[in-house]
Scaffold this active site. Structure first.
Site, PDB file in Angstrom:
ATOM      1  CE  LYS A  93      26.140  25.638 -76.738  1.00  0.00           C
ATOM      2  NZ  LYS A  93      27.454  26.093 -77.118  1.00  0.00           N
ATOM      3  CG  ASP A 132      29.013  26.896 -79.895  1.00  0.00           C
ATOM      4  OD1 ASP A 132      28.915  25.706 -80.233  1.00  0.00           O
ATOM      5  OD2 ASP A 132      29.550  27.245 -78.837  1.00  0.00           O
ATOM      6  CG  ASP A 166      14.181  30.306 -87.005  1.00  0.00           C
ATOM      7  OD1 ASP A 166      14.246  30.682 -88.177  1.00  0.00           O
ATOM      8  OD2 ASP A 166      13.426  30.833 -86.172  1.00  0.00           O
ATOM      9  CE1 TYR A 201      12.269  28.174 -82.397  1.00  0.00           C
ATOM     10  CE2 TYR A 201      10.689  28.731 -84.100  1.00  0.00           C
ATOM     11  CZ  TYR A 201      11.908  28.917 -83.492  1.00  0.00           C
ATOM     12  OH  TYR A 201      12.766  29.848 -83.997  1.00  0.00           O
TER      13      TYR A 201
END
Ligand code: NAD
Length: 420
Positions: free
Chosen positions: A229, A283, A307, A159
Site C-alpha cells: 500500500k 486493495d 494475513d 506485528y
C-alpha cells in the site's frame, strides 16, 4: 546432540546443510523429522498426517523417522513449561519439522507459542499455498483458477509488537516526541491514544523477496507479485516495493523481468525462462484475487497484508480444513496448518486433517521430495472427489460419505498405494 527428555530415533539420519555453501539442504532417504502434534485437534490431525506422510515416503522409496517434540499442553504435562528448549533445539538441529495447532489464551495468559517459535527460530517467511482440489466445495464459480503461493513476511510491520497502551507514560512520551521533536503537531487527536510502530527494513524485505523468487524459480512459477500500500505508506510499504524490485535486479537479473520489460522488450509474450516481477496495491489485489485469479502465482508481501490476503485466498478454495502453511527461515522449515486447535472438537476423531497433510506436502517439497508431494496431492484429491470426506465437507456436498479423521487418512493411504 543431547536433549533433556526426548529420544532421537536410532534408525534415521539428520537433514543437514550441503557442504558447498549453496545454502541447499542435504536430505537423506531416512530423515529424522521432529513433529509437534499440538493442542486440541492436534491429537487428531497429527497422527493422521503422520500416517499419510509415511505412506507417501514409502511409496517413493524412502522413510520418515519421527521425533516427537512438545509444545503447549503436552509440554506443560511433560516439562511443566509451554515451550521447552528441547523442542526449539531439536527443530534447529534437524532443520525441517511439522507442527499442529497450539492454543493461545485470549487477553491474558502467555503470548502466542506460534509467534515465540517463529521468533526463536527466526522463521521469517510464512508460506501459504492456495490451490483447489477437485471435489472441494467453494464459494466461487471457478475455484481451479487459483494456484497461488503467498510469502508473508513474519517478523516486522505492525506485528513487530512495538506498541504502547493508552494512558501509559510511554505512550505519552512517544506522542510528545512525535509532535514536538518530529513536527507532527495536530496530527493526533487529544485524549487517550494507543500508538504502534510499523518497521519495514531493507534486510527484512530482501530476505523475504529472495525466498519468494527462489521458490518461483525452483517450482516453475511464472510471476512474483509484490503487494503493498505504497501509495499511502510511502516510506514503509513503498520502500518494500522498491527494495523488492532492487533485490530482483541485483540477484536475479538473469531469471526475472519487470512487467514494463515484458511489454517493451517481449511485446507481452512471456519468455519461458523468465519470471515476471510485478507489483499491485493491496486493495486492488484483493479484488484481482476474485476477478483475475489466474494472473497471480507467487505473492510476496508484508505481515498484515499477507494475513488478510492469504485468508481471503484460502476462502476461495475451501477454507480452514484444507489450508496448509509453512514457515521458512535460512535452511529451516516448520510446516503447520493455517487452522487453530478448535478445542470443541478435540479428541473426537472428527475434523479434517487435510490442512495438516498438505502442510506435510509443502515440507516434503522443501526437502526436494516433489514426487512424494505430488502423490499426496493426487491421493487427497482422489479421496475427496470420490466423496470420501470428513464432516465439514460432507455437509456441503451431495452424496458424500462421512468419515472419521482416522478413516479419511486410511483412505488417502489406500489411494497413495493405488496411485504409486
Ligand atoms: P480454529 O481454526 O481453531 O477453529 C475455528 C473453526 O474452524 C472451528 O470451530 C471449526 O469449525 C473449524 N475448523 C478448524 N480447523 C478445522 C479442521 N481441521 N477441520 C474442520 N473444521 C475445522 O480457530 P479459533 O477457534 O479462532 O482458535 C482456537 C485456538 O487455536 C485459539 O487458541 C487460537 O489462538 C489457536 N490458533 C492457533 C493457530 C496455530 O497454532 N497456528 C492458528 C490459529 C489459531
Amino acid at each position: 546432540m543431547s536433549y533433556d527428555q526426548i529420544e532421537v530415533p536410532e534408525n534415521g539420519e539428520k537433514i543437514t546443510l550441503a557442504d558447498d555453501e549453496s545454502g541447499e539442504l542435504s536430505v537423506p532417504d531416512n530423515p529424522i523429522i521432529p513433529i509437534i502434534h499440538g493442542d486440541g485437534i492436534g491429537q487428531d490431525v497429527g497422527p493422521a498426517a503422520q500416517k499419510v506422510l509415511e505412506a507417501a515416503a514409502e511409496a517413493t522409496g524412502r522413510s520418515v523417522e519421527w521425533l516427537r517434540v512438545y509444545a503447549g499442553q503436552s509440554a506443560r504435562d511433560k516439562y511443566d513449561e509451554n515451550l521447552p528448549e528441547d523442542t526449539v533445539q531439536a527443530i534447529k538441529d534437524h532443520r525441517v519439522a511439522i507442527k499442529g495447532p497450539l492454543t493461545t489464551p485470549v487477553g491474558a495468559g502467555f503470548r502466542s507459542l506460534n509467534v515465540a517459535l517463529r521468533k526463536k527460530l527466526d522463521l521469517y517467511a510464512n508460506v501459504r499455498p492456495t490451490y483447489h482440489l477437485d471435489g472441494v466445495p467453494s464459494p466461487v464459480k471457478n475455484p481451479s483458477a487459483m494456484d497461488m503461493v503467498t510469502f508473508r513476511e513474519n517478523t516486522e510491520d505492525v506485528y513487530a509488537g512495538i506498541e504502547w497502551e493508552a494512558g501509559t507514560d510511554e505512550v505519552q512520551q512517544v506522542k510528545e516526541f512525535v509532535e514536538e521533536e518530529m513536527g507532527y503537531d495536530e496530527t493526533m487527536h487529544d485524549g487517550p491514544i494507543g500508538i504502534g510502530i510499523k518497521p519495514i527494513t531493507e534486510f527484512g524485505t530482501k530476505r523475504l523477496v529472495r525466498e519468494a523468487i527462489e521458490y518461483a524459480i525452483e517450482n516453475d512459477r511464472d510471476s512474483v507479485t509484490l503487494v503493498h500500500k505504497g501509495n499511502i505508506m510511502k516510506f514503509t510499504e513503498g520502500a518494500f516495493r522498491d527494495w523488492g524490485y532492487e533485490l530482483a535486479e541485483e540477484e536475479f537479473a538473469e531469471e526475472t523481468i519487470t512487467e514494463d520489460e515484458l511489454w517493451e522488450e517481449y511485446d507481452g509474450e512471456q519468455p519461458e525462462d523468465k519470471i515476471v516481477v510485478k507489483d499491485r496495491i493491496a486493495d486492488n489485489m484483493l479484488q484481482q484475487l476474485l476477478t483475475r485469479t489466474a494472473d497471480y502465482s507467487v505473492i510476496a508481501t508484508m505481515n498484515l497484508n499477507g494475513d488478510y490476503m492469504s485468508d481471503a485466498a484460502g476462502a476461495q478454495i475451501g477454507g480452514l480444513g484444507i489450508a496448509p502453511g509453512a514457515n521458512f527461515g535460512d535452511g529451516l522449515c516448520l510446516a503447520e496448518p493455517v487452522h487453530g486447535s478448535a478445542p470443541k472438537y478435540a479428541g473426537e476423531d472428527k475434523v479434517n486433517p487435510t490442512a495438516m497433510i498438505l502442510s506435510g506436502r509443502l515440507m516434503f517439497e522443501y526437502m526436494g521430495w516433489k514426487d512424494a508431494g505430488k502423490l499426496i496431492r493426487d491421493a487427497v484429491e482422489k479421496t475427496i472427489s470420490d466423496g470420501d470426506v470428513t464432516y465439514d465437507l460432507e455437509r456441503q456436498i451431495e452424496g458424500g460419505n462421512k468419515l472419521a479423521t482416522s478413516e479419511f487418512a486410511d483412505k488417502i493411504v489406500e489411494n497413495i498405494e493405488a496411485l504409486s
